[in-house]
Write an enzyme that holds these catalytic residues in place. Structure first.
Site, mmCIF file in Angstrom:
data_model
loop_
_atom_site.group_PDB
_atom_site.id
_atom_site.type_symbol
_atom_site.label_atom_id
_atom_site.label_comp_id
_atom_site.label_asym_id
_atom_site.label_seq_id
_atom_site.Cartn_x
_atom_site.Cartn_y
_atom_site.Cartn_z
ATOM 1 N N SER A 189 26.443 36.372 45.047
ATOM 2 C CA SER A 189 26.701 34.931 45.046
ATOM 3 C C SER A 189 26.185 34.362 46.356
ATOM 4 C CB SER A 189 28.202 34.652 44.921
ATOM 5 O OG SER A 189 28.503 33.299 45.181
ATOM 6 N N TYR A 239 36.542 36.146 47.927
ATOM 7 C CA TYR A 239 35.348 36.196 47.082
ATOM 8 C C TYR A 239 34.095 36.382 47.932
ATOM 9 C CZ TYR A 239 31.932 34.353 43.657
ATOM 10 O OH TYR A 239 30.864 34.160 42.819
#
Length: 337
Positions: free
Chosen positions: A152, A165
């Site tokens: 990501s 995350y």
């Protein structure tokens, strides 16, 4: 008259596995693989969700070209059994996409250290288990194995209120680059994929803590904003095309590429900008410490803020219906107007 040769698709005859393949981006990447001729096994934890995904994907190609497999990527033995079964059924494992993950949205202290452990377990260890158990099979692929790890932009830049995350995705980015360096000589190419915001409907499965309602409001609005987020089907097409071409790194959305470049060129200035962003986000005071999934927060009280969220998130809410993000008991969100 001689019949024309059948159209050859790039993945004809190949066996592919997508973890986290029952919904959202994983589902769409599985669809792209099938459209290119692959036989696809989608793996996820939820059997009912997998059955729905199989039904959705069966319209892409022959029904026997997709199969769901219940597997928790946090359990390395279960991942090992998954690949052994796929190899026995199809004769090979040729392409693997490690996509399983979780998203927690909150100030880091509201998530707590357990939230970091959960993110590392599912995102990083899940990718590690997938890579470790897939690679022995991929090295034997006659087509030359392909492995993709879904990171990501959050793994390239530490995003406020997404810190667990970001930490886990950063570890995935390093793993992908290191495996690429070591596995190329053994005939396997590894692709690191770093998407920015995409309209997948994942806000309904993200977990929110602290001022959960307000965290849900900003995250779902931003993830659905047309000028900031990317159409998920287009993202899946670009990712699978990059894997087909054996690209080492894919960074999606202009905003993600800009953020990654800015951090590389001016990390101190980028961090100062992120500090300004963090101050604009909800604080942890008085919020819940136990995270809840976004679909439980999907009916905020009516008012200007609620209407604005629904307007900005309309495309993402619709994506949730299309990409298997809603369970049978989760009502659809009414879009604006």
């Amino acid at each position: 008259m001689q019949r024309p040769a059948p159209h050859h698709r790039p993945f004809d005859g190949l066996s592919a596995v997508v973890t986290g393949g029952s919904r959202g981006l994983g589902l769409l990447m599985a669809r792209q693989l099938m459209a290119r001729g692959a036989t696809v096994t989608i793996a996820a934890r939820d059997a009912a969700e997998l059955a729905d995904a199989e039904s959705i994907l069966s319209g892409t190609g022959p029904a026997d070209h997709v199969r769901g497999a219940v597997c928790d990527v946090r359990d390395q033995a279960a991942v090992r059994d998954l690949f052994a079964e796929v190899a026995a059924r199809h004769g090979s494992v040729d392409l693997v996409i490690a996509n399983a993950g979780v998203i927690q949205v909150a100030p880091w202290e509201s998530v707590g250290t357990q939230g970091f452990r959960d993110a590392m377990s599912t995102i990083f260890e899940g990718a590690l288990h997938t890579a470790a158990e897939a690679l022995p099979h991929l090295r034997r692929s006659r087509a030359g194995g392909r492995l993709a790890l879904i990171g990501s932009v959050g793994g390239l830049v530490a995003v406020p209120h997404l810190l667990p995350y970001s930490c886990a995705k950063s570890a995935v980015a390093t793993l992908a680059e290191g495996l690429r360096a070591e596995e190329t000589a053994r005939g396997v190419t590894v692709t690191a994929v770093h998407p920015g915001l995409m309209r997948t409907g994942s806000h309904l499965h993200a977990r929110f803590a602290g001022a959960a309602d307000r965290e849900f409001a900003w995250f779902s609005a931003l993830a659905g904003a047309p000028l900031v987020s990317m159409d998920a089907e287009r993202a899946a097409e670009r990712i699978v095309s990059g894997i087909e071409r054996r690209r080492p790194r894919i960074v999606l959305t202009p905003a993600a590429r800009l953020a990654a470049a800015a951090h590389g060129l001016a990390p101190a200035a980028t961090t100062r900008l992120l500090s300004v962003v963090a101050r604009a986000l909800p604080g942890p005071d008085g919020g819940r410490s136990e995270a809840v999934e976004g679909h439980t927060l999907d009916t905020p009280p009516d008012g200007p803020a609620s209407r604005l969220r629904r307007t900005l998130s309309a495309l993402n809410d619709r994506a949730a219906d299309r990409f298997n993000q809603r369970g049978h008991d989760r009502p659809s969100v009414a879009g604006p107007g």
